[in-house]
Scaffold this active site. Sequence first.
Site, PDB file in Angstrom:
ATOM      1  N   LYS A 194      18.027  40.687  -3.841  1.00 55.09           N
ATOM      2  CA  LYS A 194      17.194  39.658  -4.480  1.00 55.09           C
ATOM      3  C   LYS A 194      15.715  39.903  -4.199  1.00 55.09           C
ATOM      4  O   LYS A 194      15.324  40.181  -3.077  1.00 55.09           O
ATOM      5  CB  LYS A 194      17.618  38.302  -3.914  1.00 55.09           C
ATOM      6  CG  LYS A 194      16.698  37.149  -4.236  1.00 55.09           C
ATOM      7  CD  LYS A 194      17.401  35.846  -3.870  1.00 55.09           C
ATOM      8  CE  LYS A 194      16.469  34.791  -3.384  1.00 55.09           C
ATOM      9  NZ  LYS A 194      17.139  33.562  -2.975  1.00 55.09           N
TER      10      LYS A 194
ATOM     11  N   ASP B 114      21.837  37.004  -1.771  1.00 54.83           N
ATOM     12  CA  ASP B 114      21.125  38.016  -0.979  1.00 54.83           C
ATOM     13  C   ASP B 114      21.928  38.289   0.286  1.00 54.83           C
ATOM     14  O   ASP B 114      22.860  37.547   0.619  1.00 54.83           O
ATOM     15  CB  ASP B 114      19.685  37.580  -0.649  1.00 54.83           C
ATOM     16  CG  ASP B 114      19.632  36.249   0.071  1.00 54.83           C
ATOM     17  OD1 ASP B 114      20.359  36.083   1.079  1.00 54.83           O
ATOM     18  OD2 ASP B 114      18.871  35.362  -0.352  1.00 54.83           O
TER      19      ASP B 114
ATOM     20  N   HIS C  60      18.443  26.662   6.555  1.00 55.78           N
ATOM     21  CA  HIS C  60      18.223  27.973   5.933  1.00 55.78           C
ATOM     22  C   HIS C  60      18.286  29.093   6.972  1.00 55.78           C
ATOM     23  O   HIS C  60      18.890  30.141   6.741  1.00 55.78           O
ATOM     24  CB  HIS C  60      16.887  27.961   5.186  1.00 55.78           C
ATOM     25  CG  HIS C  60      16.653  29.241   4.470  1.00 55.78           C
ATOM     26  ND1 HIS C  60      17.529  29.719   3.520  1.00 55.78           N
ATOM     27  CD2 HIS C  60      15.667  30.165   4.582  1.00 55.78           C
ATOM     28  CE1 HIS C  60      17.084  30.881   3.074  1.00 55.78           C
ATOM     29  NE2 HIS C  60      15.965  31.169   3.700  1.00 55.78           N
TER      30      HIS C  60
ATOM     31  N   ARG D   1      12.703  25.534   5.250  1.00 56.55           N
ATOM     32  CA  ARG D   1      12.379  26.881   4.752  1.00 56.55           C
ATOM     33  C   ARG D   1      10.967  27.315   5.128  1.00 56.55           C
ATOM     34  O   ARG D   1      10.645  28.486   5.069  1.00 56.55           O
ATOM     35  CB  ARG D   1      12.585  26.948   3.229  1.00 56.55           C
ATOM     36  CG  ARG D   1      14.078  26.950   2.858  1.00 56.55           C
ATOM     37  CD  ARG D   1      14.287  26.912   1.365  1.00 56.55           C
ATOM     38  NE  ARG D   1      13.912  25.622   0.797  1.00 56.55           N
ATOM     39  CZ  ARG D   1      13.862  25.373  -0.506  1.00 56.55           C
ATOM     40  NH1 ARG D   1      14.163  26.310  -1.370  1.00 56.55           N
ATOM     41  NH2 ARG D   1      13.523  24.178  -0.935  1.00 56.55           N
TER      42      ARG D   1
ATOM     43  N   ASP E 231       0.817  -1.224   0.000  1.00 60.12           N
ATOM     44  CA  ASP E 231       0.000   0.000   0.000  1.00 60.12           C
ATOM     45  C   ASP E 231       0.847   1.270   0.000  1.00 60.12           C
ATOM     46  O   ASP E 231       0.332   2.372   0.157  1.00 60.12           O
ATOM     47  CB  ASP E 231      -0.946   0.004   1.198  1.00 60.12           C
ATOM     48  CG  ASP E 231      -0.193  -0.076   2.523  1.00 60.12           C
ATOM     49  OD1 ASP E 231       1.056  -0.099   2.505  1.00 60.12           O
ATOM     50  OD2 ASP E 231      -0.848  -0.108   3.586  1.00 60.12           O
ATOM     51  N   GLY E 232       2.175   1.122  -0.138  1.00 56.12           N
ATOM     52  CA  GLY E 232       3.046   2.297  -0.206  1.00 56.12           C
ATOM     53  C   GLY E 232       3.630   2.706   1.129  1.00 56.12           C
ATOM     54  O   GLY E 232       4.465   3.620   1.181  1.00 56.12           O
ATOM     55  N   GLU E 233       3.232   2.072   2.222  1.00 58.44           N
ATOM     56  CA  GLU E 233       3.804   2.442   3.518  1.00 58.44           C
ATOM     57  C   GLU E 233       5.283   2.054   3.567  1.00 58.44           C
ATOM     58  O   GLU E 233       5.696   1.056   2.980  1.00 58.44           O
ATOM     59  CB  GLU E 233       3.020   1.767   4.658  1.00 58.44           C
ATOM     60  CG  GLU E 233       1.634   2.387   4.803  1.00 58.44           C
ATOM     61  CD  GLU E 233       0.820   1.781   5.935  1.00 58.44           C
ATOM     62  OE1 GLU E 233       1.264   0.784   6.539  1.00 58.44           O
ATOM     63  OE2 GLU E 233      -0.280   2.305   6.202  1.00 58.44           O
TER      64      GLU E 233
ATOM     65  N   ASP F 233      25.600  29.914  -1.960  1.00 56.46           N
ATOM     66  CA  ASP F 233      24.282  29.943  -1.306  1.00 56.46           C
ATOM     67  C   ASP F 233      24.107  28.667  -0.494  1.00 56.46           C
ATOM     68  O   ASP F 233      24.822  27.677  -0.706  1.00 56.46           O
ATOM     69  CB  ASP F 233      23.174  30.060  -2.362  1.00 56.46           C
ATOM     70  CG  ASP F 233      21.906  30.714  -1.796  1.00 56.46           C
ATOM     71  OD1 ASP F 233      21.855  31.011  -0.590  1.00 56.46           O
ATOM     72  OD2 ASP F 233      20.966  30.937  -2.588  1.00 56.46           O
TER      73      ASP F 233
ATOM     74  N   ARG G 223      12.077  37.897  -4.897  1.00 58.81           N
ATOM     75  CA  ARG G 223      11.415  36.702  -5.436  1.00 58.81           C
ATOM     76  C   ARG G 223       9.961  37.046  -5.767  1.00 58.81           C
ATOM     77  O   ARG G 223       9.219  37.520  -4.944  1.00 58.81           O
ATOM     78  CB  ARG G 223      11.474  35.555  -4.406  1.00 58.81           C
ATOM     79  CG  ARG G 223      10.952  34.226  -4.955  1.00 58.81           C
ATOM     80  CD  ARG G 223      11.106  33.097  -3.947  1.00 58.81           C
ATOM     81  NE  ARG G 223      12.458  32.598  -3.841  1.00 58.81           N
ATOM     82  CZ  ARG G 223      13.004  31.703  -4.660  1.00 58.81           C
ATOM     83  NH1 ARG G 223      12.307  31.238  -5.671  1.00 58.81           N
ATOM     84  NH2 ARG G 223      14.237  31.295  -4.488  1.00 58.81           N
TER      85      ARG G 223
HETATM   86  C1  R5P Z   1      16.521  31.212  -0.245  1.00 60.76           C
HETATM   87  O1  R5P Z   1      16.538  32.270   0.373  1.00 60.76           O
HETATM   88  C2  R5P Z   1      17.690  30.294  -0.322  1.00 60.76           C
HETATM   89  O2  R5P Z   1      18.833  30.826   0.304  1.00 60.76           O
HETATM   90  C3  R5P Z   1      18.033  29.954  -1.754  1.00 60.76           C
HETATM   91  O3  R5P Z   1      18.510  31.119  -2.402  1.00 60.76           O
HETATM   92  C4  R5P Z   1      16.840  29.451  -2.486  1.00 60.76           C
HETATM   93  O4  R5P Z   1      16.178  28.480  -1.737  1.00 60.76           O
HETATM   94  C5  R5P Z   1      17.245  28.885  -3.815  1.00 60.76           C
HETATM   95  O5  R5P Z   1      16.096  28.448  -4.463  1.00 60.76           O
HETATM   96  P1  R5P Z   1      16.023  28.349  -6.027  1.00 60.76           P
HETATM   97  O6  R5P Z   1      17.180  27.509  -6.501  1.00 60.76           O
HETATM   98  O7  R5P Z   1      14.701  27.682  -6.264  1.00 60.76           O
HETATM   99  O8  R5P Z   1      16.040  29.735  -6.598  1.00 60.76           O
END
Ligand code: R5P
Length: 282
Positions: free
Chosen positions: A184, A160, A122, A89, A33-35, A210, A186
């Site tokens: 940055k 950022d 993060h 995140r 069942d996927g468990e 990053d 988003r």
């Molecule tokens: C966000 O603030 C993180 O530090 C990364 O910059 C982010 O998660 C990268 O995500 P993506 O590759 O989707 O742009």
Amino acid sequence: MIVPGSTSQTLAARLADDLGEPLAPVEYDQFPDGEVYVRVGDQPDNRAIVVASTTSPTAHLEVLLLQDALREAGVSEIVTVIPYMGYARQDTVFEAGEPVSARAVARAISTTTDRVLTVTPHEKAVCDFFDPAATALDGAAVLDDTLPSDLADPVFVAPDEGAISLAETVRDQYGAGDVDYFEKERHSGDEVTLTPASISVSDRAVVVVDDIVATGSTMSGAIEVLTEHGADATYVATVHGLLVGNAITKLRQAGIDGLFSTDTIEGPTVAASVAPLIADSL
Ligand code: R5P
């Protein structure tokens, strides 16, 4: 004894080598069942170290099941190493009605462990969602190992301001170069605009640093801006190479010269190991 989750088998083996500890044979399977099913094949010692990046719902469940299997087998000290913590995140309620997902997964893991280590979450504050609080290791400290040793007049750039300490760590470990960051913004899950760095990158090697590359949108935007500004070569160094969907293609198309990550997530871009950092903390 080192007990690997299915997502972190290579890192777990390295850690076992570094520590001189046995590596437990673990069986991973699914019921019809996927468990999720796991079984630890050897009788564990008094201390067991679970090593598992929680990159998927299955990986999350494996951690909970492995911890339970170890406690059931009478292990007195369970250490849970989460090299990449999924859901980290989602560390606050961004819109009414949402959970604090990082807290929810941290609470679940905390019920059956004595200690948690993670690598470059993060936001470090997610460590406080664990009980007792988790320890965050700085994965950026090994990223200099991934880079060519002859970078031309390098600049280490964070996408950022929040990631500038990662760029500084890599620069300091590398031993030369300037540090800068982009502004940055988003717009959606995979739409990001970057305002160029203030330091001139013309004819210089640029390393964008990053914590995570996921869709690759942030990094591909950065590479395009740097190329427009005359960068001689562009590299990306990230702790967690999550690389979902077409991230690698996106970065290639942006003209990247090299993409490097640590082994918190297994994959083709791994060029450095966090095993020594983890070993030093155990
Ligand atoms: C966000 O603030 C993180 O530090 C990364 O910059 C982010 O998660 C990268 O995500 P993506 O590759 O989707 O742009």
